[in-house]
Write a protein that holds these residues in place. Structure first.
Motif, PDB file in Angstrom:
ATOM      1  N   GLN A 170      73.829  -5.938   3.174  1.00 26.69           N
ATOM      2  CA  GLN A 170      73.473  -4.524   3.195  1.00 26.69           C
ATOM      3  C   GLN A 170      73.574  -4.021   4.625  1.00 26.69           C
ATOM      4  O   GLN A 170      72.870  -4.492   5.524  1.00 26.69           O
ATOM      5  CB  GLN A 170      72.058  -4.284   2.667  1.00 26.69           C
ATOM      6  N   GLU A 171      74.465  -3.054   4.848  1.00 23.11           N
ATOM      7  CA  GLU A 171      74.637  -2.442   6.153  1.00 23.11           C
ATOM      8  C   GLU A 171      73.860  -1.126   6.209  1.00 23.11           C
ATOM      9  O   GLU A 171      73.186  -0.744   5.261  1.00 23.11           O
ATOM     10  CB  GLU A 171      76.127  -2.225   6.426  1.00 23.11           C
ATOM     11  N   TYR A 172      73.996  -0.464   7.337  1.00 23.47           N
ATOM     12  CA  TYR A 172      73.326   0.826   7.519  1.00 23.47           C
ATOM     13  C   TYR A 172      73.766   1.804   6.430  1.00 23.47           C
ATOM     14  O   TYR A 172      74.887   1.752   5.938  1.00 23.47           O
ATOM     15  CB  TYR A 172      73.666   1.377   8.904  1.00 23.47           C
ATOM     16  N   MET A 173      72.897   2.711   6.055  1.00 21.79           N
ATOM     17  CA  MET A 173      73.113   3.687   4.981  1.00 21.79           C
ATOM     18  C   MET A 173      73.227   2.999   3.619  1.00 21.79           C
ATOM     19  O   MET A 173      73.836   3.522   2.689  1.00 21.79           O
ATOM     20  CB  MET A 173      74.354   4.563   5.241  1.00 21.79           C
ATOM     21  N   LYS A 174      72.631   1.814   3.534  1.00 24.31           N
ATOM     22  CA  LYS A 174      72.593   1.068   2.274  1.00 24.31           C
ATOM     23  C   LYS A 174      73.998   0.859   1.685  1.00 24.31           C
ATOM     24  O   LYS A 174      74.215   0.962   0.485  1.00 24.31           O
ATOM     25  CB  LYS A 174      71.682   1.751   1.250  1.00 24.31           C
ATOM     26  N   ARG A 175      74.936   0.535   2.557  1.00 25.82           N
ATOM     27  CA  ARG A 175      76.269   0.151   2.098  1.00 25.82           C
ATOM     28  C   ARG A 175      76.233  -1.348   1.797  1.00 25.82           C
ATOM     29  O   ARG A 175      76.032  -2.170   2.698  1.00 25.82           O
ATOM     30  CB  ARG A 175      77.329   0.470   3.155  1.00 25.82           C
ATOM     31  N   VAL A 176      76.430  -1.693   0.530  1.00 31.13           N
ATOM     32  CA  VAL A 176      76.271  -3.088   0.088  1.00 31.13           C
ATOM     33  C   VAL A 176      77.629  -3.650  -0.323  1.00 31.13           C
ATOM     34  O   VAL A 176      78.385  -3.009  -1.071  1.00 31.13           O
ATOM     35  CB  VAL A 176      75.276  -3.188  -1.086  1.00 31.13           C
ATOM     36  N   SER A 177      77.925  -4.841   0.164  1.00 30.27           N
ATOM     37  CA  SER A 177      79.145  -5.545  -0.208  1.00 30.27           C
ATOM     38  C   SER A 177      78.818  -7.005  -0.470  1.00 30.27           C
ATOM     39  O   SER A 177      77.794  -7.527  -0.015  1.00 30.27           O
ATOM     40  CB  SER A 177      80.207  -5.437   0.890  1.00 30.27           C
ATOM     41  N   VAL A 178      79.705  -7.647  -1.214  1.00 32.12           N
ATOM     42  CA  VAL A 178      79.556  -9.063  -1.544  1.00 32.12           C
ATOM     43  C   VAL A 178      80.878  -9.754  -1.257  1.00 32.12           C
ATOM     44  O   VAL A 178      81.944  -9.274  -1.670  1.00 32.12           O
ATOM     45  CB  VAL A 178      79.189  -9.266  -3.034  1.00 32.12           C
ATOM     46  N   SER A 179      80.816 -10.849  -0.543  1.00 32.73           N
ATOM     47  CA  SER A 179      82.001 -11.683  -0.347  1.00 32.73           C
ATOM     48  C   SER A 179      81.651 -13.096  -0.776  1.00 32.73           C
ATOM     49  O   SER A 179      80.480 -13.500  -0.740  1.00 32.73           O
ATOM     50  CB  SER A 179      82.463 -11.668   1.116  1.00 32.73           C
ATOM     51  N   GLY A 180      82.651 -13.837  -1.198  1.00 34.09           N
ATOM     52  CA  GLY A 180      82.352 -15.194  -1.635  1.00 34.09           C
ATOM     53  C   GLY A 180      83.603 -16.025  -1.753  1.00 34.09           C
ATOM     54  O   GLY A 180      84.706 -15.516  -1.981  1.00 34.09           O
ATOM     55  N   SER A 211      87.185 -15.504  -1.372  1.00 33.46           N
ATOM     56  CA  SER A 211      88.157 -15.133  -2.394  1.00 33.46           C
ATOM     57  C   SER A 211      88.305 -13.630  -2.570  1.00 33.46           C
ATOM     58  O   SER A 211      89.353 -13.160  -3.022  1.00 33.46           O
ATOM     59  CB  SER A 211      87.750 -15.748  -3.737  1.00 33.46           C
ATOM     60  N   ALA A 212      87.273 -12.863  -2.237  1.00 32.69           N
ATOM     61  CA  ALA A 212      87.315 -11.422  -2.474  1.00 32.69           C
ATOM     62  C   ALA A 212      86.171 -10.750  -1.730  1.00 32.69           C
ATOM     63  O   ALA A 212      85.186 -11.381  -1.347  1.00 32.69           O
ATOM     64  CB  ALA A 212      87.205 -11.111  -3.972  1.00 32.69           C
ATOM     65  N   THR A 213      86.330  -9.431  -1.557  1.00 28.94           N
ATOM     66  CA  THR A 213      85.249  -8.556  -1.106  1.00 28.94           C
ATOM     67  C   THR A 213      84.988  -7.550  -2.221  1.00 28.94           C
ATOM     68  O   THR A 213      85.924  -6.938  -2.744  1.00 28.94           O
ATOM     69  CB  THR A 213      85.632  -7.794   0.173  1.00 28.94           C
ATOM     70  N   TRP A 214      83.719  -7.399  -2.585  1.00 30.27           N
ATOM     71  CA  TRP A 214      83.325  -6.442  -3.617  1.00 30.27           C
ATOM     72  C   TRP A 214      82.381  -5.417  -2.989  1.00 30.27           C
ATOM     73  O   TRP A 214      81.462  -5.796  -2.245  1.00 30.27           O
ATOM     74  CB  TRP A 214      82.596  -7.136  -4.771  1.00 30.27           C
ATOM     75  N   HIS A 215      82.590  -4.132  -3.280  1.00 32.62           N
ATOM     76  CA  HIS A 215      81.736  -3.069  -2.753  1.00 32.62           C
ATOM     77  C   HIS A 215      80.999  -2.387  -3.894  1.00 32.62           C
ATOM     78  O   HIS A 215      81.590  -2.072  -4.933  1.00 32.62           O
ATOM     79  CB  HIS A 215      82.574  -2.028  -2.006  1.00 32.62           C
ATOM     80  N   LEU A 216      79.719  -2.151  -3.694  1.00 31.63           N
ATOM     81  CA  LEU A 216      78.893  -1.451  -4.678  1.00 31.63           C
ATOM     82  C   LEU A 216      78.686  -0.002  -4.247  1.00 31.63           C
ATOM     83  O   LEU A 216      78.858   0.326  -3.067  1.00 31.63           O
ATOM     84  CB  LEU A 216      77.541  -2.148  -4.836  1.00 31.63           C
ATOM     85  N   PRO A 217      78.312   0.880  -5.178  1.00 33.54           N
ATOM     86  CA  PRO A 217      78.007   2.261  -4.793  1.00 33.54           C
ATOM     87  C   PRO A 217      76.974   2.298  -3.669  1.00 33.54           C
ATOM     88  O   PRO A 217      75.962   1.583  -3.713  1.00 33.54           O
ATOM     89  CB  PRO A 217      77.454   2.867  -6.088  1.00 33.54           C
TER      90      PRO A 217
END
Length: 715
Positions: A244-254, A158-164
């Protein structure tokens, strides 16, 4: 929530006093995430880093240097290898989606952004829905096939959310099993994907709940720290991926789980994904809970026609299951009604066992009429006596299931989910009806309407007691089989929606082998939720902590949260006072055999229901603060604070106290008016700031000890 678009910056900004959420259209026409966190009210607040975001660079080196910036909806754009929220297969075999901005509309509390594929006649409408000043945004999208050939949708998040980025996050989620639902789990993220999911079709939450929370460095507490959180509005197979990807890039999809699932979109058709709602708290997990409560009470919960069900108190329930299980008949129920009325019951519910041949779990499911052998006059005498005594009347049903020994199965064996070449598995001696079929949906609507009308039902308890195996649909097309789990959930929610529309003042309970369908897809339709089939009060010390984190305690139900003295799970005997206090923490229900109990117990129950009715106006319009956790101590404390802060009740439960546990700390209260005076039941006055900063003392010892302290604002 204020929604704006700054054309000079190509920037969308949604914000309240607590939170800002921003995204923009970059130089390539792609929607890119800009910010999510504490409120920033001016558009120029993002200027220092907006040019870099709009240019589309990644800031990475080496083979990842061409990676896109953080896309607002991930669709596997070139060099973006994160979890996609949308994937499609076009008629020519192309399986990538390339979306660019086309237009947008801001209308009231909703922002809609229209995207189109760069090549194919394929559109996506992103929706952002807000709720007054709450720090919440609900996101989903609608895909439209504007072409002349089918499009196969293979990923429907439904969405992709990105955190700092650049922060080490701790993840909080809930998991469990039958009898141990809503268990809070926490772990630190690593460079990996954490997947919460369900693939059982008929249940969402017994194993994993469609909820996540993330806090920086694991430092957030109940009262402090930044917490990002979200819930999915879907009551079937779901998937939430925290990456969590490289450089601590965090996203959530659901969204909808892609496991064994796809959806074919014919020319001119559209498909809308379920809502995925996320929020932000700068005041720890307690603020998250407050927001969830306000959201449910003021926006989501069923309203009714003649009664505002969302804000109305829940009745005191007597349920037949614990004392009688399948052994219900006209004689013992008529006798029970008198006793139930005497102890203050307001709703009398016949649980499982009232259908033909339903003397055990081997027969009766599917035949939704009263057993003529045990109810020769139907249910009418019981209904009439309940109403004459001033009580409401309710029934248990399990519409999704059928026993092989039933008239329904003999007439419609093709209605069962099965694979033609595999043995048919039974669980609890039953099969699962294929609710993905519209004729099964229509059959269920027809008999449910008839049952509620003919029996003047005030309450309906919907149960579900097995998962899907052999997920087949003999005779169906590949398209129907691929979309089976989606169609099942769509039709399930359609039935619940119909029931609320056709019988808006009936109270509906959502039970699914306990709390197996306790999710935000069901919240708009259910007035009561089975917190767990496990009513053992020691186990509830843990279960209620997780439940109350997300859901309104007034909805916390079950067949009897004041259960028999010896509960079947552990076989341990608990005092009635302990069980009564637990009953007051939720939607009070009694499951004790009133025909066999002694007068002292009956008197105690009557006093308990009287006391509960005095307090429930406050208890059921409260925030719940988790003062002490049974996962950390041999005790648990829950503080119920009325939403206007003018009253609060403290519940304390202990079990397994040892001598060195008896020196308890002073417990600081939360959420009070600092300058207000509160009066306890002994008449003593307490300043709000003293209760919050210095706290109160209480004593707990041994096993099954409990306390209830009530404070009201001094006029």
């Amino acid at each position: 929530m204020d929604i704006s678009y700054d054309a000079s910056r190509r920037l969308f900004h949604l914000h309240t006093d607590e939170v800002s959420y921003a995204f923009a259209v970059n130089d390539n026409g792609k929607l890119v995430h800009v910010y999510w966190g504490k409120a920033m009210h001016a558009s120029d607040a993002f200027d220092p880093y907006l040019p870099c975001v709009l240019a589309g660079g990644s800031g990475l080196r080496g083979v990842d240097q061409n990676s896109q910036r953080r896309l607002e909806l991930r669709t596997q754009e070139p060099f973006d290898y994160g979890e996609p929220a949308l994937m499609a297969e076009f008629a020519d075999g192309v399986r990538t989606v390339r979306l660019v901005y086309e237009s947008h509309e801001i209308k009231g509390d909703t922002l809609t952004v229209l995207l189109k594929d760069e090549y194919y006649p394929f559109q996506v409408e992103l929706q952002y829905k807000t709720y007054g000043n709450l720090p919440l945004i609900s996101r989903n999208y609608t895909v439209k096939n504007l072409g002349e050939q089918d499009v196969r949708l293979t990923e429907l998040g439904s969405a992709t959310w990105h955190l700092p980025a650049g922060i080490q996050y701790r993840m909080t989620h809930q998991a469990g099993n039958w009898g141990s639902e809503h268990t809070v789990n926490r772990h630190m993220l690593t460079q990996s994907r954490t997947v919460l999911q369900n693939t059982r079709v008929t249940a969402t939450t017994a194993q994993q709940t469609p909820f996540f929370a993330l806090d920086a460095n694991g430092a957030a507490t109940e009262t402090s720290g930044e917490v990002y959180y979200g819930v999915l509005h879907w009551s079937g197979d779901f998937k939430i991926t925290v990456e969590q990807e490289y450089m601590k890039r965090v996203s959530v999809s659901g969204g909808i789980n892609d496991f064994d699932t796809a959806w074919t979109l014919h020319p001119g058709e559209r498909f809308e994904t379920p809502l995925f709602t996320c929020g932000f708290s700068a005041r720890g997990f307690e603020r998250m809970t407050e927001v969830f409560y306000d959201w449910q009470l003021d926006y989501l919960c069923p309203r009714g026609k003649n009664t505002d069900k969302a804000h109305a108190p829940r009745p005191v329930i007597y349920n037949s299951w614990y004392p009688y299980e399948f052994s219900v008949n006209e004689e013992n129920l008529l006798a029970l009604i008198d006793k139930a009325a005497d102890i203050g019951t307001e709703l009398f519910v016949i649980d499982d066992g009232w259908m033909p041949k339903r003397v055990d779990a081997h027969a009766g499911l599917g035949d939704w009429v009263a057993d003529p052998a045990r109810f020769p006059n139907g249910l009418k005498p019981i209904v009439e006596k309940c109403h004459a005594k001033g009580m409401m009347f309710g029934l248990w049903v399990e519409p999704e299931m059928v026993n092989p020994d039933s008239d329904l199965y003999r007439a419609h064996p093709d209605w069962v989910i099965r694979e033609e070449t595999r043995p048919m598995s039974q669980q609890r001696n039953q099969y699962v009806l294929n609710l993905a079929r519209d004729d099964v949906r229509d059959w269920a609507i027809q008999w449910l309407d008839k049952l509620m009308d003919e029996n003047q039902l005030d309450y309906l308890k919907w149960d579900m007691n097995r998962y899907v195996t052999e997920k087949g649909w003999p005779g169906a097309t590949r398209e129907e089989r691929d979309g089976m789990s989606i169609r099942y959930t769509q039709n399930l929610l359609a039935i619940w929606k119909h029931m609320n529309e056709s019988h808006p003042d009936v109270l509906f309970e959502n039970c699914a082998s306990g709390s197996g369908r306790c999710d935000f897809g069901m919240v708009p339709y259910a007035d009561r939720i089975n917190r767990s089939d496990n009513a053992d009060p020691v186990d509830i010390m843990v279960i209620h902590e997780g439940f109350s984190m997300l859901f309104l305690p007034k909805t916390a139900g079950g067949a009897g949260n004041i259960a028999p003295q010896v509960h079947h799970i552990h076989g341990r005997a608990t005092p009635l006072s302990y069980r009564v206090h637990w009953g007051m923490t939720g939607s009070m229900s009694i499951g004790i055999d009133l025909l066999k109990t002694d007068q002292e117990t009956l008197d105690t129950l009557k006093a308990a229901t009287d006391r509960f009715k005095q307090l429930r106006g406050d208890l059921q319009d409260s925030y719940v603060y988790r003062i002490a956790s049974a996962t950390e101590h041999p005790y648990a404390l829950f503080q119920y604070v009325r939403r206007d802060r003018k009253a609060f009740t403290l519940f304390a439960f202990a079990h397994g106290m040892r001598n060195w546990d008896l020196s308890l700390p002073r417990f600081r209260m939360h959420g009070l008016l600092p300058n207000a005076l509160y009066r306890d039941e002994q008449g003593k006055l307490w300043r709000g700031e003293a209760l919050m900063n210095d706290g109160i003392t209480l004593s707990l010892k041994g096993d099954y000890d409990s306390k209830m302290l009530v404070f009201t604002l001094a006029e």
